[in-house]
Every structure is written in C-alpha cells, then in structure tokens.
Design an enzyme around this catalytic site. Structure first.
Site, mmCIF file in Angstrom:
data_model
loop_
_atom_site.group_PDB
_atom_site.id
_atom_site.type_symbol
_atom_site.label_atom_id
_atom_site.label_comp_id
_atom_site.label_asym_id
_atom_site.label_seq_id
_atom_site.Cartn_x
_atom_site.Cartn_y
_atom_site.Cartn_z
ATOM 1 N N ASP A 15 0.821 -1.226 0.000
ATOM 2 C CA ASP A 15 0.000 0.000 0.000
ATOM 3 C C ASP A 15 0.849 1.269 0.000
ATOM 4 O O ASP A 15 0.649 2.174 -0.819
ATOM 5 C CB ASP A 15 -0.917 0.053 1.230
ATOM 6 C CG ASP A 15 -1.982 -1.030 1.197
ATOM 7 O OD1 ASP A 15 -1.808 -2.012 0.434
ATOM 8 O OD2 ASP A 15 -2.963 -0.902 1.942
ATOM 9 N N ARG A 95 -0.764 4.849 17.502
ATOM 10 C CA ARG A 95 -1.016 5.847 16.453
ATOM 11 C C ARG A 95 -0.572 7.256 16.818
ATOM 12 O O ARG A 95 0.087 7.924 16.017
ATOM 13 C CB ARG A 95 -2.494 5.832 16.038
ATOM 14 C CG ARG A 95 -2.956 4.528 15.386
ATOM 15 C CD ARG A 95 -1.968 3.991 14.418
ATOM 16 N NE ARG A 95 -2.466 2.834 13.656
ATOM 17 C CZ ARG A 95 -1.692 1.999 13.014
ATOM 18 N NH1 ARG A 95 -0.379 2.158 13.038
ATOM 19 N NH2 ARG A 95 -2.192 0.987 12.349
ATOM 20 N N ASP A 124 -8.037 4.437 12.411
ATOM 21 C CA ASP A 124 -6.659 4.933 12.368
ATOM 22 C C ASP A 124 -6.540 6.279 11.646
ATOM 23 O O ASP A 124 -5.772 7.144 12.056
ATOM 24 C CB ASP A 124 -5.738 3.893 11.730
ATOM 25 C CG ASP A 124 -5.480 2.732 12.679
ATOM 26 O OD1 ASP A 124 -5.526 2.959 13.907
ATOM 27 O OD2 ASP A 124 -5.249 1.611 12.202
ATOM 28 N N SER A 176 -6.410 -8.525 7.636
ATOM 29 C CA SER A 176 -5.403 -7.485 7.806
ATOM 30 C C SER A 176 -4.771 -7.580 9.199
ATOM 31 O O SER A 176 -5.447 -7.899 10.184
ATOM 32 C CB SER A 176 -6.053 -6.116 7.555
ATOM 33 O OG SER A 176 -5.694 -5.201 8.551
HETATM 34 N N1 ARG Z 1 -9.688 -2.312 15.548
HETATM 35 C C1 ARG Z 1 -8.446 -1.939 16.104
HETATM 36 C C2 ARG Z 1 -8.434 -0.473 16.421
HETATM 37 O O1 ARG Z 1 -9.211 0.266 15.880
HETATM 38 C C3 ARG Z 1 -7.269 -2.340 15.237
HETATM 39 C C4 ARG Z 1 -7.137 -1.595 13.927
HETATM 40 C C5 ARG Z 1 -5.967 -1.974 13.016
HETATM 41 N N2 ARG Z 1 -5.834 -3.398 12.820
HETATM 42 C C6 ARG Z 1 -5.678 -4.015 11.658
HETATM 43 N N3 ARG Z 1 -5.630 -5.324 11.688
HETATM 44 N N4 ARG Z 1 -5.572 -3.393 10.551
HETATM 45 O O2 ARG Z 1 -7.644 -0.025 17.225
#
Ligand code: ARG
Length: 396
Positions: A15, A95, A124, A176
């Site tokens: 990506d 993050r 995110d 993912s």
């Molecule tokens: N649902 C979790 C959050 O919002 C993880 C998000 C990212 N995880 C991923 N497998 N892409 O904090």
C-alpha cells in the site's frame, strides 16, 4: 491543493509503496518516507534503499519502542484503560506516537504536508489526523485511500506493474494485521463473518490453550508507582519487560480476545487480538492496587477508566481532556508499589500473591481470628452503622 514536499508514513509494504509513487504523480511533489519502529518486527534493513527506488528523496527511520511502552502502554495500564470491556488498545496507543514523530520529521525535513495509508472506514485515519491537527495544524494532510480510485489490493498490484514499482510479493493473508510491541490485531477479510472461528495458524504471539505446556509458570512482576519495573527481581526497561512478558504469557496461551467492537466512525467491526504481556500486566496491576490504593481513590479511577479508553480509542491522545485525565491517573498511582505473583497456565493468568512495602492491608484489622474489639475497629460500632444504613429500607 498544492504541496511541495510530503512526509509519508511508510512501511515498505504494497500500500505505502503505491502511495509513495502516487503522491509524486498526483501532486508533482517530493516525498520523504518515514518509518516508525514500534516493534512490528518487519524488516527495516534495506528500507531506505527501497523507498528511494520508489522515488523518495529521503527515508527516516525512528526507533520508538521504548517511548511507546513507557509513555503510552504504561499510561493506559495505570489508567486501567480497556475499550468495551475487552480491547487493550494496542493499535490505538501506537497511532498518536507514530503521528507525533511524523509531524516532527515533516518539520525537520521541510515538508508542508503529511500522508498516511490508513483506509477511509477505520479508526486509524481519525487517530492520525486528530494528532496532526493538535500537533502541527500548519501541515496539509493527504489520505490517498479517500482520494484515489484504487479500490483493492488487486488494483494496487496492477498499479505497481504499470509503473514498475518494486514490491516484494508477499503471500496475501486473508485478513489485515497490525502488529507492535503491545499486540497483534487481526481484522477484515475472512474475519468479517463474526461467527467464523479464526484459523489456529493465524496467531503469532500466542499458543492455543490446548497446545500450551502442561506445567504452569509462576512469575513475579515488580511495580513502582503503578509502573511495571521488574520480572522475577530483574529490573528491565519498558520495552524489554513487555517483550519478556509477551514470550512468557504467549507460550501459555494467555491474551487472546475475539470481539465485535464499535468503531468511532460509526460501524461495528470484528477484531481478534493477541495481547499476552499486556493482559498479564493489567491483571497484575489491579492486584497491586488492591493492597496499595485507597478504596475511594480506586473507585474514582475506575469511573475514569472507560472514559480514558474511549479517548484513546477515538484518537484524542493530544487533547485538553486527556491532560486532565493523565494528571488524575498519575495522582492515583503514588502508592502502587510492590510485587505481584502470577501463575500462567493453559490460556489463563491467575494472581497467586501480592506484597508491598506500603501496603494498606492490615492483617490485624482484617483477621477473623479475633472477633474482639480494639481501638480502630470495634464490631459493636457496626450495629449503629447498619441500623442507620437500613433506616430508609424499612418497608412502611
Ligand atoms: N480495531 C483496532 C483499532 O481500531 C485495530 C485496527 C488496526 N488493525 C488491523 N488489523 N488493521 O484499534
């Protein structure tokens, strides 16, 4: 929007490799690639070369592992932050830290914009961009997934072929993954059916309970003012401590969670998490508090805890309300010092002991051996205490 130089949060995966090239094409700008090491255990060697081969003018790598555990994971731990009863916030905690250093790198390298590879349906994007707003409002933000017309992984691969972008073709997992020192999270793809049990070979940090050893392991975790500082008497740095605990607890199958959570953007999402060390720390920390914390201080903190989890989950790490929360939580932890012993066995972590040089637990007061009276606690006082409590409960 006119931008001259963009700092891109870059992993070297499919990506962000596409994004790097697309930014140059779409905006005619320069790109500085930025990679944060938060313990994702991806290959960092060769990353600068790869970024340059994709067109970046520079590639900056920051090792944020100690800072991540010390300032983010351990704050959430002291605040008992758990989202919707189950999620220990592994991704949400990383993050703001990644964004903080991205904004810093952007300024240091003369960028006028930042870009990230988070999709348009997740939490995110919100977490990154709220942090950018709070920390560097002068920077423009570019979120390619909300802008371009690529819709899938297949589109991305086709894009790479078209422009000869080097991508190491990794076998696509049917879900993912997001990994850091705190956890591994899995969502999307085949996990979108909330009734479908995850395949055993998906898990990275934990054994299944069935395959875990038949012998339990006991460990002693030391705390100082609410912060974990040692395992079995050995002082360890935050990242080293969590790494050690992940291995110990993971081997015993501790720390798996399978849940459906409410995303901030308004939809429900199925997530599977492995948080072995974090699970043990939350359990042990509460046990440490049980003998070192005043009852009502604990109950006040416990009222804040779900709100803290919500702030972290929703991306308000850098906010005025978070500063208030942080002050309150740290004020509650001054006495939370001592040791907790935990037994790990077949998917479970169980507290088997706690001790503290500043314990509030008074065996003299608590004992059921002596029912007589003393100066501090006279059981005869309980008669009046209960009578008054019961006054308004009497049926007319
Ligand atoms: N649902 C979790 C959050 O919002 C993880 C998000 C990212 N995880 C991923 N497998 N892409 O904090």
């Amino acid at each position: 929007m006119a931008v001259k130089r963009v700092c891109l949060a870059y992993s070297g995966g499919l990506d962000t490799s596409v994004i790097l090239h697309w930014l140059i094409e779409r905006y005619g700008c320069e790109v500085v690639a930025y990679t944060a090491d938060v313990g994702q255990e991806e290959e960092l060697a060769g990353l600068p070369e790869k970024a340059r081969a994709s067109g970046a003018i520079d590639c900056v790598i920051r090792d944020l592992r100690e800072e991540f555990v010390r300032d983010f994971v351990f704050l959430a731990l002291r605040g008992a932050a758990v989202y919707e009863g189950s999620y220990l916030l592994g991704t949400a905690l990383a993050r703001p830290l990644i964004a903080f250093h991205q904004a810093k790198v952007a300024r240091e390298t003369g960028c006028d914009a930042v870009a990230h590879g988070a999709t348009g349906k997740g939490n995110d994007q919100v977490r990154f961009e709220l942090a950018f707003r709070a920390l560097a409002p002068e920077l423009a933000v570019i979120a390619p997934w909300r802008e371009w017309d690529l819709r899938s992984r297949t589109d991305c691969i086709a894009y790479c072929e078209k422009y000869g972008i080097p991508v190491t073709a990794t076998l696509k997992k049917p879900y993912s993954i997001d990994r850091n020192l705190m956890h591994v999270s899995f969502e999307g793809g085949i996990l979108e059916d909330p009734w479908r049990e995850p395949d055993e070979d998906m898990f990275i940090l934990t054994q299944s309970a069935e395959a875990a050893p038949d012998e339990p392991t006991q460990i002693v975790i030391g705390f100082r003012r609410g912060t974990p500082s040692s395992i079995d008497g050995e002082d360890l740095s935050p990242a080293a401590l969590l790494t050690r605990l992940n291995a110990l607890a993971g081997a015993h199958g501790v720390g798996r969670v399978d849940m459906v959570e409410n995303r901030f953007v308004g939809l429900k999402s199925r997530g599977v998490y492995e948080t072995p060390g974090g699970t043990v720390l939350h359990l042990a920390h509460r046990a440490m508090e049980s003998i070192t914390m005043d009852r009502d201080v604990m109950h006040e903190r416990d009222r804040l805890a779900p709100r803290l989890a919500e702030l972290i989950y929703n991306g308000f790490w850098y906010s005025p309300e978070m500063d208030v929360m942080r002050a309150a939580i740290d004020a509650s932890q001054g006495n939370v010092t001592g040791d907790v012993r935990v037994k790990l066995y077949k998917g479970c972590a169980v507290v088997t002991g706690r001790r503290s040089p500043c314990s509030l637990y008074d065996p003299e007061l608590a004992t059921s051996e002596d029912m007589g009276s003393d100066a501090l606690y006279d059981p005869r006082d309980a008669t009046g205490f209960i009578r008054l409590q019961g006054l308004r409960l009497r049926k007319p």
